[in-house]
Each structure stands twice: as C-alpha cells, then as structure tokens.
Scaffold this motif. Structure first.
Motif, mmCIF file in Angstrom:
data_model
loop_
_atom_site.group_PDB
_atom_site.id
_atom_site.type_symbol
_atom_site.label_atom_id
_atom_site.label_comp_id
_atom_site.label_asym_id
_atom_site.label_seq_id
_atom_site.Cartn_x
_atom_site.Cartn_y
_atom_site.Cartn_z
ATOM 1 N N ALA A 114 -7.455 2.889 -0.881
ATOM 2 C CA ALA A 114 -8.907 3.059 -1.016
ATOM 3 C C ALA A 114 -9.407 4.452 -0.669
ATOM 4 O O ALA A 114 -10.606 4.703 -0.787
ATOM 5 C CB ALA A 114 -9.619 2.027 -0.134
ATOM 6 N N VAL B 66 -2.139 -0.890 -3.497
ATOM 7 C CA VAL B 66 -3.550 -0.570 -3.292
ATOM 8 C C VAL B 66 -3.735 0.620 -2.356
ATOM 9 O O VAL B 66 -2.927 0.860 -1.458
ATOM 10 C CB VAL B 66 -4.311 -1.793 -2.721
ATOM 11 C CG1 VAL B 66 -4.307 -2.933 -3.724
ATOM 12 C CG2 VAL B 66 -3.703 -2.264 -1.395
ATOM 13 N N ILE C 208 -15.308 -5.878 -1.461
ATOM 14 C CA ILE C 208 -14.339 -6.974 -1.551
ATOM 15 C C ILE C 208 -15.022 -8.304 -1.244
ATOM 16 O O ILE C 208 -14.778 -9.313 -1.926
ATOM 17 C CB ILE C 208 -13.161 -6.729 -0.585
ATOM 18 C CG1 ILE C 208 -12.446 -5.417 -0.922
ATOM 19 C CG2 ILE C 208 -12.171 -7.879 -0.631
ATOM 20 C CD1 ILE C 208 -11.372 -5.013 0.079
ATOM 21 N N THR D 2 -8.171 0.153 -5.670
ATOM 22 C CA THR D 2 -8.706 0.184 -4.310
ATOM 23 C C THR D 2 -8.473 -1.111 -3.537
ATOM 24 O O THR D 2 -8.393 -1.095 -2.313
ATOM 25 C CB THR D 2 -10.210 0.491 -4.331
ATOM 26 O OG1 THR D 2 -10.860 -0.450 -5.194
ATOM 27 C CG2 THR D 2 -10.456 1.910 -4.829
ATOM 28 N N TYR D 3 -8.407 -2.232 -4.251
ATOM 29 C CA TYR D 3 -8.094 -3.486 -3.577
ATOM 30 C C TYR D 3 -7.515 -4.460 -4.593
ATOM 31 O O TYR D 3 -7.645 -4.289 -5.804
ATOM 32 C CB TYR D 3 -9.327 -4.093 -2.902
ATOM 33 C CG TYR D 3 -10.373 -4.649 -3.844
ATOM 34 C CD1 TYR D 3 -10.363 -5.994 -4.240
ATOM 35 C CD2 TYR D 3 -11.394 -3.828 -4.335
ATOM 36 C CE1 TYR D 3 -11.320 -6.493 -5.101
ATOM 37 C CE2 TYR D 3 -12.359 -4.317 -5.195
ATOM 38 C CZ TYR D 3 -12.316 -5.652 -5.579
ATOM 39 O OH TYR D 3 -13.272 -6.160 -6.441
ATOM 40 N N THR E 145 -6.725 -4.437 0.842
ATOM 41 C CA THR E 145 -6.925 -3.011 0.606
ATOM 42 C C THR E 145 -6.021 -2.213 1.529
ATOM 43 O O THR E 145 -5.358 -2.781 2.410
ATOM 44 C CB THR E 145 -8.397 -2.610 0.804
ATOM 45 O OG1 THR E 145 -8.589 -1.266 0.345
ATOM 46 C CG2 THR E 145 -8.810 -2.716 2.266
ATOM 47 N N VAL F 135 -10.183 -10.867 4.275
ATOM 48 C CA VAL F 135 -9.954 -9.458 3.984
ATOM 49 C C VAL F 135 -8.853 -8.935 4.905
ATOM 50 O O VAL F 135 -8.957 -9.025 6.133
ATOM 51 C CB VAL F 135 -11.226 -8.609 4.165
ATOM 52 C CG1 VAL F 135 -10.897 -7.117 3.998
ATOM 53 C CG2 VAL F 135 -12.286 -9.025 3.161
ATOM 54 N N GLY G 142 -8.667 -10.756 -0.230
ATOM 55 C CA GLY G 142 -8.834 -9.362 -0.647
ATOM 56 C C GLY G 142 -7.959 -8.466 0.208
ATOM 57 O O GLY G 142 -8.000 -8.529 1.434
ATOM 58 N N THR H 288 0.855 -1.184 0.000
ATOM 59 C CA THR H 288 0.000 0.000 0.000
ATOM 60 C C THR H 288 0.887 1.228 0.000
ATOM 61 O O THR H 288 2.119 1.131 -0.017
ATOM 62 C CB THR H 288 -0.949 0.017 1.202
ATOM 63 O OG1 THR H 288 -1.938 1.048 1.019
ATOM 64 C CG2 THR H 288 -0.207 0.278 2.511
#
Length: 804
Positions: free
Chosen positions: A228, A226, A300, A242-243, A265, A308, A263, A201
C-alpha cells in the motif's frame, strides 16, 4: 455429437473425478502416513516428479481432446496497477468457499491467522553455505507446523510477510544464473501456492534485483501480493495491488458454515529508496508506512471487510514515532480498524510467551498474550524457523463481526528432527539441485581458514578478504582517472557474526579449495560495488558510527563488563582497510544504532593514520564499499562528494579476485584495535561455543558455555600492547631485522676501533720520520675503504628505519 451432449459429458466426468478425489482424501485421512525424512524425500523426489509429470501430461492430453470442441476460456480480468502486472487477484476457490453464507445474530467463530516472514529463499532445510542439510531453517519444515496448526483449527488464513525471493544462493541462482523468465513461477511462490497461502506482501529485499525482475516474478504467479505504500514516481498511483479481499467459508462454534471477508494489506520500509537507490531512483516513491495503513484501512472496511490484517514488513520498533521510520509495527498495531498485525524485517521474535522479550519494556506490549496496544501481533523470526499464530474469537453482533478475544504466539520448528514437508521437497528439486551444482564450483584456494567467530573483537580474515578484493577491483576501475591518484581505502562489515542471537551464523571456511558457496558465505547480500570520495573528517565520523558496535566500558570497574552492543547490527560495523586506528571504548558513543547523534562532543576514534601519519580533516580519500552503504545515511558517508555505483556485484568481485589470484592468503593485517584504556579490565563477549577450539594467542580466553544463549560461549578479551615490530620487518627478506642490525653495529664498531688503533700507531711512527702522513698511503686507503663500508651499512640501516 452436439455441444450440449459434450458439455453434459464433461460435467459428469468432472463430478466423477471429484467423487474419486474425495474418496482418496478420506482414505488418506483414515490411514495417515508419516511424512518422510528430508534425506528420503530428496532421494526419491526426482523419480517421483518424473512419474507424476508423465501422468499429468497424459491426463492433460486426454482431457484436452475431450473438451476442445466445447470449452471457451473467458477473458481474465487483469489486475494491473501502474508498472506491475499481476494475473488473477485471488487464488481459485471452490463454489462452497465463494458462496456467501449469512451468519446469525450471536454466532461465534474462531479464526486462526498463520504467518511466515523473512524466508529469504530458504525453501528446503538445506544450508547452501555449508553444503549440507540443516534442521534449523526452511519452509519445508515450517510447513509441518502449518499442517499441525490447521489440524487444531481449520478456519485458517495463511499469509507471508515478504523478503521471499532473495537471501541464499538459491535466490541468486534463480535471479542471475538461471533467472525466472516470463511465464515461469518462482519456486518460492510455487511453494506458497502449494501450501494454500492466501496472500503475501513485499519485503525490502524483493527490490534487490530491480523492478523488471520483480515484475517478471509477480506476473508469473497467481498468489495475491499486496503493498500500500510504494507509488509510481510520476503518477503517484500505487505500483502494486494495495489490498486483497479474501472470502473464506469457516465453521462456527455450532458447526454452521459462515462466510467472512478478510481484507489483507501490506507495507515496506521507505528506506528501500536508499538501500536500492540504483534500482528505484526516479521510478517509485514510498509513503510513510503508518500513514499508508491509516489511509487504506477505511477503504478496505468500506469494501466490506469483516477482518483487516496488515502484513507489516517492518520491525516492531519502539513507542516513539517519527514519520518515515523504518520500524513501525508498534504504531501500526494501534491504528483503528486493524484486527491483526504480522511483522518481520528485524529477524526477531515476538511474543516471548513468558514476559521476558525485548519489546516488553514498552507500554502497551503484552509479551505473554502477544498483543501490542490491544492488537494481536506476531514476528516469526527468520528463514522459516518459526510460524506465527494469531487466534481471533469473533462474535456476530448488530450485523457485523466483532473481535471478542485474541491471542498471539509463535512456534519453533523441530530442530532435532529431519521431518519436512515432502511436497515442498519435491517441487523444490530442480532449483535446489541447480543451486547445489552452482555453489560447488571451485574458484581458488585459501592458504588459511577463514572464520568470523572473533570479527567483533579484532581484525578478522572474513572481512580482510572482502576488503582485499574490493581494493583490487576498484583500483583497476579508477586507474587513469584523477580519483585514481588519491589514497584508496575499502570498507567491509561482518555479515555473519552471531547475527541476531544465532550461534550458527558465522563464516567457517577451512583451509584449502574455496568454492562459490564459500564466497556466498562471506558475502550474504546481493549488493553492488560502489566507490565514494570523502574527506578525513568524514572518515573519522564513519568510524565513530562503526564504534557503536561496542558498549561503553567503565575503566574503574573490576567487575566483568560486556564489550559487544547486541542491539547494533553487525552489518553496520564497517572495518576500513588502508588506514590504522584504535577505539577508546571507555568513551561514550557519538551515534546511536540508527546514526543519530546522541553525544555530539564524544569521540572514540584514536590514532587514525594513513601510512603512519595522522589523517587530517581536509585530506581526501576514495573508499570502496557497496550500494547499501553508499545509498544510506551513515555518518561520514552522507557527505561524500563522489558517490558512484559500479558495474559488478560485491560477491562477483570476490569471485573474480580469487580466480585471478588462484591462491589467496586471507590473514588479517591488524589495522585496527582497542586503545590501552581497557588494559587489565575484565572484558567479556560471546561467540559460538565451538570457537573455543580456535582460540590462539593471549588476547582471547574461553570461559565456559553460555547459560543464557544456546550454542554460544562466554569469552574474555585481554588487551595486549601492540608489538612495535611491524610485519614488514620479517616478511621482506631484503630488509634487516633488529637482531641483524645490532650484529652489524657491533661488527662495525669493533672493526672501526681496531683500525683506529692500528692507524694511530702507524701514523705516529710515520710522523717521527716525515712529520705528516702520506697522501694515498696504505693506511689512508684502509680508512677510506672502512668509511665506504660504514656509509653503506649506515645507508642500509637508514633505509630500513625509514621503511619501518
């Protein structure tokens, strides 16, 4: 030769190559070779990389000649979101990894999430500021822990939490000196890919070099990055992916292959709009991090995620939530649908593992098992000094995977050994060598050591030299303007003053040649110079905020009292040169560490003067600072009537200043101190234990090595009444010292008394004969000459007194 025949031949060659590779891997696993030491790796890396490059080039040419007629490259599906383009969204994976394997009811699988955070271009175990290997930092050392963790459980998801491309001279080198170009992968992303990272990220420092540079870096890597909550300012659409949905094939507890969709993010603090205002204003907006995660998690899940993970480039913060907060890891861990949270940004550590951690005072925080609000959370320090590990136990029930157990921990790298990952050392060689050549360039000479060991208790040379350089630069920038007629001040803070409990985080530059590496040690961040116009009232509030560096001292207590507030970030302790002032730390602080008013009627700032005269509320000043401070909400600063970002980085200002001056004297001018309300009290503080060898004078006393903090020592601060004599009295040879003035007084008094006696005798004799003294007589000429001498000496004395 037919295309069909060539295609079959190519396929056969690929299978043979795969079989050969498998045999090689099996042989290496059966005959493990211990990782070479850092010194051995650095010594052999260049030769090894040259041979490998030649072999690779030969193989590529041979393969290309075989497949030219038959291969067609399918068009890649672009991953474009608003301004930032990225290539393929996922790393290439084998057919076995992408093929979905349906789980059976009741199946159990143990998944391990490994994470790094705040690497800040510490790619190898080398301290560029001290220009020597260091075993306390570097992804090359973290990689050893990654391999060990994978050996314990191969069902791994590997992620990075941002602040990756800025932070050391290597980051500066690849952004400014030898910048990453289109199609060239940044060495930090090359390393993440080599280690098999699944995603990363963005941290706040990814934006330090502007969106164009960030776009170039991200478009040149195939690692999914990623975010978000950063949106295009006009379209309000996400700027980044975003993910990422990563499909992984794991082995369950019965040895069966199962596929999981993970997933991933991430978020960044909204404060990037302040910290990098010059780069981001009008281009992006940033949503509240908690709301962004709440919005993206259902998306997601709807896309089929079994797990997640949130990469929260945000500190854990506290259990009180306000929209737009910087540190919200605590709140993100409580969002429905989130299975694991990786935090960072604060350069802190979580969990403690023994229940003694800072964050464990908040409800719902389990520092032993690494959970917040029931969700596993890690924060793996900084610079690669720790690896975050989250273990999840999953059970397949009613057609979906459920987390049935979890645990979080962090592991520290081996600081006693120079073992490091050889592959990372090799791939880093070019940028590493280039950085070393860059930082060794000499820019001048310092006539005294520059250290920051005592920067929090008295005026300090490491801050003084920064302020001297900023004043030098901004004075030229303002020359000939109305603002150039106003008093000019400069604000700078100690970036390395035992930051976040690190006993090695101090500036220590010896007397003699000073190089770029030393300037980078003085000024860690890639900030840009700024200038503000403020009032005297604003100036006082600015200093009231800086006073948060100190705890409140009880003037009636005879017990030892700690002076330094360790919750306050040292980079917010601005020392403002050009004025003089003291802090009365027996008074409560007006602002908390975030700049919020907690004691509205409190005041610690005393004797605030400009040129020896009390500063008035309506008096106007220009202040040199940096874009970070100018763009923030610091008390006093936020009221500036002029807020201008200039065209030169602060670090370059220091370099230019030293190059111009050639020889610098960084000695502090002692323009600030403490009020005498702490006189006679037992005031304690901590700094590096090694600083005991630098203790001089009567204001600091070494007590002993600290029992609570590794590498630190306990010291006593002793209040000393400031001398009434100013430095100018001895530094300027044209001015008289107090002893010289006293000697002149005595000479004049003696001469005057003797002359008066002689004159009186002569006058009486003359009066007897003439009745009156003669005009222009010898006696009167003597008196006149003596008068001129007295007047001259008196004038010199008066001039000196006025200047004092």
């Amino acid at each position: 030769m037919s295309k069909k025949y060539v295609t079959k031949s190519a396929l056969l060659l690929s299978l043979l190559a795969t079989a050969s590779l498998a045999t090689q891997v099996e042989a290496e696993e059966n005959n493990p070779v211990s990782a070479p030491t850092t010194q051995e790796s650095l010594a052999t890396a260049e030769a090894q990389s040259t041979v490998e490059a030649a072999q690779t080039e030969e193989n590529v040419e041979a393969t290309a000649s075989t497949l030219t007629e038959t291969t067609e490259t399918p068009a890649e599906e672009p991953q474009v979101l608003a301004n930032i383009e990225q290539p393929a969204a996922s790393q290439e994976v084998t057919e076995a990894e992408t093929q979905e394997v349906a789980p059976v009811e009741g199946a159990n699988v143990d998944v391990r999430i490994l994470s790094t955070t705040d690497l800040h271009t510490n790619l190898v175990n080398y301290d560029y500021y001290q220009d020597k290997p260091s075993q306390t930092i570097g992804l090359a050392k973290t990689a050893v822990l990654i391999d060990q963790a994978k050996a314990e459980n191969s069902n791994v998801v590997l992620v990075d939490n941002g602040d990756l491309i800025q932070g050391t001279p290597l980051g500066t080198y690849k952004a400014i000196v030898d910048p990453v170009e289109a199609g060239e992968e940044h060495p930090m992303y090359t390393a993440l890919n080599a280690l098999g990272f699944d995603a990363s990220t963005l941290g706040n420092h990814e934006f330090n070099y502007g969106l164009d540079y960030l776009n170039t870096v991200l478009s040149s890597t195939n690692l999914p990055v990623v975010n978000a909550n950063v949106l295009d300012a006009e379209t309000k659409q996400p700027v980044f992916k975003t993910y990422e949905m990563v499909t992984k094939t794991f082995t369950d507890t019965e040895g069966r292959q199962v596929s999981l969709k993970i997933g991933i993010t991430g978020i960044v603090p909204p404060q990037i709009l302040n910290w990098d205002k010059a780069n981001l204003e009008g281009k992006v907006v940033v949503e509240d991090a908690v709301k962004a995660v709440q919005a993206i998690v259902p998306v997601i899940r709807e896309a089929g995620a079994d797990l997640v993970i949130v990469l929260s480039h945000s500190g854990i913060g506290d259990d009180q939530y306000e929209e737009g907060e910087e540190n919200v890891g605590y709140q993100i861990a409580g969002i429905d649908g989130v299975d694991a949270v990786v935090t960072g940004h604060s350069h802190a550590e979580f969990p403690s593992g023994d229940g003694t951690g800072f964050y464990e005072k908040y409800d719902g925080v389990d520092g032993i098992n690494g959970k917040i609000n029931g969700t596993p959370v890690t924060m793996a320090g900084k610079y690669g000094d720790h690896l975050g590990i989250i273990d999840l136990g999953l059970t397949y029930t009613d057609g979906k995977w459920q987390v049935t157990k979890s645990h979080g921990e962090i592991r520290k790298i081996d600081t006693k050994s120079d073992e490091a990952n050889a592959e990372i050392i090799t791939l880093a060689k070019e940028s590493h060598d280039g950085t070393i050549t860059y930082v060794r360039q000499q820019v001048g000479t310092t006539t005294a050591p520059i250290t920051s060991y005592f920067a929090l208790v008295k005026d300090d040379p490491s801050i003084q030299i920064v302020n001297n350089a900023q004043l030098w630069y901004v004075q030229k920038e303002l020359a000939g303007t109305p603002e150039g007629e106003l008093p000019l001040l400069s604000a700078a803070a100690p970036f390395k003053a035992g930051t976040r409990g690190d006993a090695t985080a101090y500036t220590d530059i010896p007397e003699g040649p000073i190089a770029i590496k030393n300037v980078a040690d003085l000024y860690l961040y890639d900030n840009v110079t700024a200038v503000l116009k403020i009032t005297g009232a604003d100036l006082r509030e600015w200093l009231e905020m800086s006073a948060g560096q100190f705890n409140q001292i009880d003037p009636n207590s005879t017990e030892p009292q700690n002076l330094i507030n360790t919750d306050y970030r040292t980079y917010n302790f601005d020392v403002i040169d050009g004025v003089t002032y003291t802090f009365d730390v027996t008074q409560p602080n007006k602002y908390d560490k975030d700049g919020k008013t907690v004691n509205p009627d409190a005041s610690r700032v005393r004797d605030l003067k400009y040129n020896g005269v009390e500063v008035t509320d309506d008096q106007e000043f220009m202040v040199a600072t940096n874009n970070y401070r100018a763009s923030g909400t610091f008390p006093g600063v936020r009221n500036a009537s002029i807020n201008r970002i200039l065209n030169l980085e602060n670090r370059q200002v220091i370099i230019d200043y030293i190059v111009t001056e050639k020889v610098i004297n960084p000695s502090a001018d002692n323009n600030w101190g403490f009020a005498n309300t702490i006189a006679g009290l037992d005031i304690r503080f901590q700094t590096a234990d090694k600083a005991k060898d630098l203790v001089s004078g009567d204001d600091v006393e070494y007590i002993a090595a600290s029992e609570s903090a590794e590498g630190f020592g306990d010291y006593r601060f002793i209040y000393i009444e400031p001398a009434t004599e100013t430095p100018a009295e001895t530094d300027n040879p044209e001015m008289l010292t107090p002893q010289e003035r006293q000697e002149i007084h005595e000479l004049v008094a003696t001469a005057y008394a003797e002359t008066q006696a002689k004159t009186k005798t002569m006058t009486l004799a003359q009066n007897k004969t003439t009745g009156l003294p003669k005009t222009g007589s010898k006696n009167n000429r003597i008196l006149s000459l003596l008068g001129f001498v007295v007047i001259g000496l008196t004038g010199l004395f008066s001039k000196k007194t006025k200047q004092d």
